[in-house]
Design a protein around this motif. Structure first.
Motif: not given
Lengths: 426, 95
Positions: A40, B77, A22, A36-38, A31-34, A27-28, A24, B74-75
């Motif tokens: 995806v 996030i 899983y 930045y993803l590009m 994000l919670s640790r700040g 990713i979550n 995803e 997803l460009k």
């Protein structure tokens, strides 16, 4: 590249591929640790994305905690380039030196040209420009183009406008010349005289008095149309009328002769290549010339050819020169009399043609051999009889004692004779 | 039960309306911007529930948003903002 992309490039970016049931979740948690993803992307069961290098270690700990797999697919940006350059410092040094050399060399004017000169020799303009600081190889930083323009204008009065245009390493001096009258305009009284000798064929007079007749032989400088109009002899006026001085005008066509001379030897020594050759390359530097100095040793006589690739650097000449020597030997070539006559005739006719450029009509052309049988060369003289206008205006002499009657007349009619203007014409 | 749960939300809505406050901040609602059919920007999300090229489910404060489309990607996030590109066919809010 926008500002954000620049920041990403300076910080460094990595592209990773996360493998797990899983993804995803990764990713979550990222994000919670700040982080930045590009970009995806879903790739089957896996997910790949890009992130800054600073987020790679936190992401790795997330993936490890979840017991997922992660591969780093690519690395971009300055931190990775820096590592490469640290390993290959010579490459980095070469790059820096290249940029510095490019900057330094582009701050000089390497090519200088002149545009717009017709009568003034470009070399003269370039010499004048050099006097005021503009020459091949000068540093353009401290160059005062205004001073150069003013200096050239001062040096060469024939120029009416000068503009120095510098684009990159190329300098162009744009000039505009003054338009001057080609000949002096004759304002005072004048005769029409013969430019050369000949036999008068026909003539007509616009102003003045004809001094020749059809069929008359005239010599160079002889008056054809006089600017002195004498009063008619049968006048019955109580007081004799004085002659008038005018600017004679008209056309006088005469038969004149042109000659062209040509000669050709019966025996001629010619240098022919034997086929043997040598060559060498030398390096020209501001500190001297190095490399091949081999001369054409073993050759009785050689023809030397040089091809140079040299630039004027601020420190002096820099480049290569390729020198080649081709051996030559003398051979005597014999021509038959007929061949020599043909060659000499060709030369004579060419010379004659060059002299005949302004003639109206060619009546007759003759070729004759003028050399003696004992001569070692053939001499040919070609002559042509042509019809042309031989009249040319010549200002009249101001010696008024020649025409005493005119003394009183001067000053009475300014339109016919202006002494100052006539003096100017001289 | 659900009627009771919706009551404070209704009150917040009325208050936000009365005081002219931005509802997405007060009520923690998502703000969605769509450029044509090709790009979608979403602020105030709560993470990804499911991510695929034909469907993306995004968690919200209340329920989730389902985006159907083709070649979805997803460009970027960030913590409370994301951007999706691709051909967007449908948006569905699910409680």
């Amino acid at each position: 590249m926008n500002a954000k992309s620049w920041l990403d490039y300076i910080g460094g970016m990595v592209t990773v591929r996360v493998k797990g049931p899983y993804p995803e979740k990764v990713i979550n948690l990222a994000l919670s640790r700040g982080i930045y993803l590009m970009g995806v992307n879903r790739r089957g069961e896996d997910i790949s994305f890009s992130l800054r290098t600073s987020g790679l270690e936190p992401l790795r700990s997330i993936v490890d905690n979840l017991e997922y797999g992660m591969d780093v697919e690519s690395k971009q940006g300055w931190p990775f380039l820096k590592r490469i350059l640290q390993r290959r410092w010579a490459l980095a040094l070469g790059g820096i030196l290249f940029v510095v050399a490019l900057y330094v060399l582009s701050s000089f004017i390497w090519y200088l040209g002149v545009v717009g000169s017709r009568h003034v020799a470009p070399e003269m303009i370039l010499q004048s420009a050099a006097r005021y600081g503009l020459y091949d190889g000068v540093n353009k930083m401290g160059l005062d183009t205004k001073a150069v323009e003013d200096g050239i204008l001062k040096d060469i009065p024939r120029l009416s406008y000068v503009e120095v245009d510098i684009k990159g390493i190329r300098g162009t001096i744009k000039v505009v010349e003054k338009i001057l009258p080609d000949d002096l305009v004759i304002k005072g009284p004048a005769h029409v005289v013969a430019r050369k000798g000949g036999i008068i064929e026909d003539f007509f007079v616009l102003t003045g008095e004809a001094q020749v007749e059809k069929g008359q032989i005239v010599g160079k400088g002889q008056i054809l149309i006089s600017g002195v109009i004498k009063p008619p002899p049968e006048q019955i006026s109580p007081e004799p009328e004085e002659p008038k001085l005018v600017k004679a005008e008209g056309s006088v066509r005469a038969r004149v002769w042109y000659e062209g001379y040509g000669e050709y030897p019966l025996e001629q020594e010619v240098w022919v290549p034997t086929g043997r050759s040598k060559w060498g390359v030398s390096l020209s530097t501001p500190w001297g010339t190095f490399g091949s100095k081999r001369q054409a040793s073993g050759f009785t006589r050689a023809r030397c050819q040089k091809k140079a690739w040299v630039i004027d650097s601020p420190w002096g000449k820099l480049g290569f020169t390729r020198t080649s020597w081709n051996e030559i030997q003398v051979k005597t070539k014999h021509y038959s009399e007929k061949e020599a006559v043909e060659k000499a005739k060709e030369v004579a006719l060419n010379n004659l043609k060059r002299a005949l450029k302004n003639t109206e009509r060619v009546y007759d052309t003759r070729v004759r051999v003028v050399s003696a049988p004992s001569d070692s060369l053939i001499r040919i003289k070609a002559s042509a009889e042509v019809l042309e206008d031989i009249g040319v205006q010549q200002p009249m002499s101001l010696d008024l004692t020649e025409h005493p009657q005119a003394q009183d007349w001067v000053g009475q009619d300014d339109s016919a004779f202006a002494p100052d203007a006539a003096r100017d014409a001289y | 039960m659900s009627k009771k749960k919706n009551e404070p939300e209704k009150l917040d809505w009325v208050l936000a309306d009365l005081l002219e406050l931005p509802k997405d901040l007060v009520l923690d609602l998502p703000r969605i911007t769509i450029v044509g059919q090709r790009e979608l920007a979403l602020e105030n999300h709560k993470g990804i529930i499911e991510y695929g090229t034909e469907q993306i489910k995004i968690n919200l404060a209340r329920g989730y948003l389902e985006i159907d489309g083709e070649a979805l990607e997803l460009k970027f996030i960030m913590q409370d903002e994301l951007s999706i590109v691709g051909k967007i066919n449908a948006l569905r809010f699910v409680d």
